[in-house]
Design a protein around this motif. Structure first.
Motif, PDB file in Angstrom:
ATOM      1  N   SER A  28      10.810  49.600  87.933  1.00 38.00           N
ATOM      2  CA  SER A  28      12.010  50.415  88.176  1.00 38.00           C
ATOM      3  C   SER A  28      12.063  51.528  87.140  1.00 38.00           C
ATOM      4  O   SER A  28      11.425  51.432  86.083  1.00 38.00           O
ATOM      5  N   PRO A  29      12.840  52.580  87.411  1.00 34.83           N
ATOM      6  CA  PRO A  29      12.997  53.635  86.405  1.00 34.83           C
ATOM      7  C   PRO A  29      13.575  53.114  85.088  1.00 34.83           C
ATOM      8  O   PRO A  29      13.207  53.591  84.016  1.00 34.83           O
ATOM      9  N   VAL A  30      14.466  52.136  85.168  1.00 35.91           N
ATOM     10  CA  VAL A  30      15.040  51.565  83.936  1.00 35.91           C
ATOM     11  C   VAL A  30      13.941  50.903  83.105  1.00 35.91           C
ATOM     12  O   VAL A  30      13.834  51.141  81.893  1.00 35.91           O
ATOM     13  N   CYS A  31      13.104  50.101  83.757  1.00 31.96           N
ATOM     14  CA  CYS A  31      12.007  49.438  83.038  1.00 31.96           C
ATOM     15  C   CYS A  31      11.001  50.459  82.519  1.00 31.96           C
ATOM     16  O   CYS A  31      10.515  50.348  81.389  1.00 31.96           O
ATOM     17  N   ARG A  32      10.683  51.449  83.338  1.00 36.23           N
ATOM     18  CA  ARG A  32       9.767  52.514  82.913  1.00 36.23           C
ATOM     19  C   ARG A  32      10.282  53.173  81.639  1.00 36.23           C
ATOM     20  O   ARG A  32       9.545  53.366  80.682  1.00 36.23           O
ATOM     21  N   VAL A  77      -8.271  41.229  76.756  1.00 35.35           N
ATOM     22  CA  VAL A  77      -6.853  41.125  76.397  1.00 35.35           C
ATOM     23  C   VAL A  77      -6.204  42.504  76.421  1.00 35.35           C
ATOM     24  O   VAL A  77      -5.093  42.674  76.924  1.00 35.35           O
ATOM     25  N   ARG A  78      -6.910  43.504  75.929  1.00 40.05           N
ATOM     26  CA  ARG A  78      -6.390  44.868  75.931  1.00 40.05           C
ATOM     27  C   ARG A  78      -6.164  45.337  77.372  1.00 40.05           C
ATOM     28  O   ARG A  78      -5.148  45.952  77.693  1.00 40.05           O
ATOM     29  N   GLU A  79      -7.104  45.044  78.239  1.00 39.52           N
ATOM     30  CA  GLU A  79      -6.973  45.434  79.642  1.00 39.52           C
ATOM     31  C   GLU A  79      -5.796  44.724  80.309  1.00 39.52           C
ATOM     32  O   GLU A  79      -5.049  45.318  81.085  1.00 39.52           O
ATOM     33  N   GLN A  80      -5.595  43.463  79.978  1.00 39.88           N
ATOM     34  CA  GLN A  80      -4.454  42.726  80.532  1.00 39.88           C
ATOM     35  C   GLN A  80      -3.132  43.288  80.004  1.00 39.88           C
ATOM     36  O   GLN A  80      -2.141  43.358  80.740  1.00 39.88           O
ATOM     37  N   ALA A  81      -3.118  43.706  78.741  1.00 38.51           N
ATOM     38  CA  ALA A  81      -1.906  44.305  78.168  1.00 38.51           C
ATOM     39  C   ALA A  81      -1.584  45.629  78.860  1.00 38.51           C
ATOM     40  O   ALA A  81      -0.420  45.913  79.172  1.00 38.51           O
ATOM     41  N   VAL A  82      -2.602  46.421  79.134  1.00 41.77           N
ATOM     42  CA  VAL A  82      -2.407  47.687  79.851  1.00 41.77           C
ATOM     43  C   VAL A  82      -1.848  47.407  81.237  1.00 41.77           C
ATOM     44  O   VAL A  82      -0.900  48.062  81.688  1.00 41.77           O
ATOM     45  N   TRP A  83      -2.422  46.433  81.918  1.00 42.00           N
ATOM     46  CA  TRP A  83      -1.945  46.074  83.257  1.00 42.00           C
ATOM     47  C   TRP A  83      -0.476  45.622  83.185  1.00 42.00           C
ATOM     48  O   TRP A  83       0.336  46.022  84.021  1.00 42.00           O
ATOM     49  N   ALA A  84      -0.143  44.791  82.203  1.00 46.77           N
ATOM     50  CA  ALA A  84       1.230  44.293  82.082  1.00 46.77           C
ATOM     51  C   ALA A  84       2.220  45.431  81.854  1.00 46.77           C
ATOM     52  O   ALA A  84       3.275  45.485  82.496  1.00 46.77           O
ATOM     53  N   LEU A  85       1.884  46.364  80.974  1.00 48.92           N
ATOM     54  CA  LEU A  85       2.777  47.497  80.722  1.00 48.92           C
ATOM     55  C   LEU A  85       2.936  48.370  81.961  1.00 48.92           C
ATOM     56  O   LEU A  85       4.032  48.823  82.277  1.00 48.92           O
ATOM     57  N   GLY A  86       1.841  48.582  82.686  1.00 44.48           N
ATOM     58  CA  GLY A  86       1.920  49.352  83.930  1.00 44.48           C
ATOM     59  C   GLY A  86       2.764  48.658  84.972  1.00 44.48           C
ATOM     60  O   GLY A  86       3.522  49.293  85.707  1.00 44.48           O
ATOM     61  N   ASN A  87       2.643  47.363  85.028  1.00 47.26           N
ATOM     62  CA  ASN A  87       3.415  46.568  85.983  1.00 47.26           C
ATOM     63  C   ASN A  87       4.906  46.616  85.646  1.00 47.26           C
ATOM     64  O   ASN A  87       5.747  46.789  86.532  1.00 47.26           O
ATOM     65  N   ILE A  88       5.243  46.488  84.384  1.00 48.55           N
ATOM     66  CA  ILE A  88       6.643  46.566  83.954  1.00 48.55           C
ATOM     67  C   ILE A  88       7.197  47.963  84.244  1.00 48.55           C
ATOM     68  O   ILE A  88       8.275  48.111  84.818  1.00 48.55           O
ATOM     69  N   LEU A  95      12.344  52.019  79.423  1.00 39.26           N
ATOM     70  CA  LEU A  95      12.274  51.088  78.289  1.00 39.26           C
ATOM     71  C   LEU A  95      10.863  51.038  77.712  1.00 39.26           C
ATOM     72  O   LEU A  95      10.684  51.025  76.487  1.00 39.26           O
ATOM     73  N   VAL A  96       9.868  51.004  78.578  1.00 39.93           N
ATOM     74  CA  VAL A  96       8.474  50.993  78.123  1.00 39.93           C
ATOM     75  C   VAL A  96       8.160  52.279  77.366  1.00 39.93           C
ATOM     76  O   VAL A  96       7.567  52.250  76.277  1.00 39.93           O
ATOM     77  N   LEU A  97       8.572  53.417  77.928  1.00 41.80           N
ATOM     78  CA  LEU A  97       8.314  54.700  77.269  1.00 41.80           C
ATOM     79  C   LEU A  97       9.052  54.804  75.940  1.00 41.80           C
ATOM     80  O   LEU A  97       8.479  55.251  74.934  1.00 41.80           O
ATOM     81  N   GLU A  98      10.321  54.402  75.924  1.00 43.12           N
ATOM     82  CA  GLU A  98      11.114  54.495  74.698  1.00 43.12           C
ATOM     83  C   GLU A  98      10.631  53.536  73.623  1.00 43.12           C
ATOM     84  O   GLU A  98      10.860  53.754  72.429  1.00 43.12           O
ATOM     85  N   ALA A  99       9.924  52.485  74.025  1.00 40.83           N
ATOM     86  CA  ALA A  99       9.355  51.543  73.062  1.00 40.83           C
ATOM     87  C   ALA A  99       8.069  52.079  72.434  1.00 40.83           C
ATOM     88  O   ALA A  99       7.511  51.453  71.529  1.00 40.83           O
ATOM     89  N   GLY A 100       7.592  53.234  72.926  1.00 38.31           N
ATOM     90  CA  GLY A 100       6.419  53.852  72.322  1.00 38.31           C
ATOM     91  C   GLY A 100       5.094  53.447  72.924  1.00 38.31           C
ATOM     92  O   GLY A 100       4.048  53.590  72.279  1.00 38.31           O
TER      93      GLY A 100
END
Length: 95
Positions: A18-22, A3-14, A24-29
């Protein structure tokens, strides 16, 4: 671990969408938990590869992410760029 590996993959995919999505992921911590995963020396190779790929998506793109958001990854990247695994090395260099 799966599950942890799938979560990492999902965050990397998001983040890679795009830079906007990137941003958002970074700003979410998401950087700190990803770096904690990359600091775990007991991780499977598949996790190391996925987490390094995700980190590369966190760090690249045009426009570039704010440096203060990616600066915490520099010590981990310094370790990853001497990896013996070609996939890890490639993604670490792209970051």
């Amino acid at each position: 671990d799966d599950v942890r590996e799938q979560a990492v993959w999902a965050l990397g995919n998001i983040a890679g969408d795009s830079p906007v999505c990137r941003n958002l992921v970074l700003e979410a911590g998401a950087m700190q938990p990803l770096l904690q995963q990359l600091s775990n020396d007991n991780s499977r190779l598949s996790m190391l590869r996925n987490a390094t790929w995700a980190l590369s998506n966190f760090c690249r793109g045009k426009p570039q992410p704010d440096f203060y958001l990616v600066r915490p990854s520099l010590l981990i990247l310094a370790r990853l760029i001497i990896s013996q695994d070609d996939d890890v090395l490639t993604d670490a260099c792209w970051a």
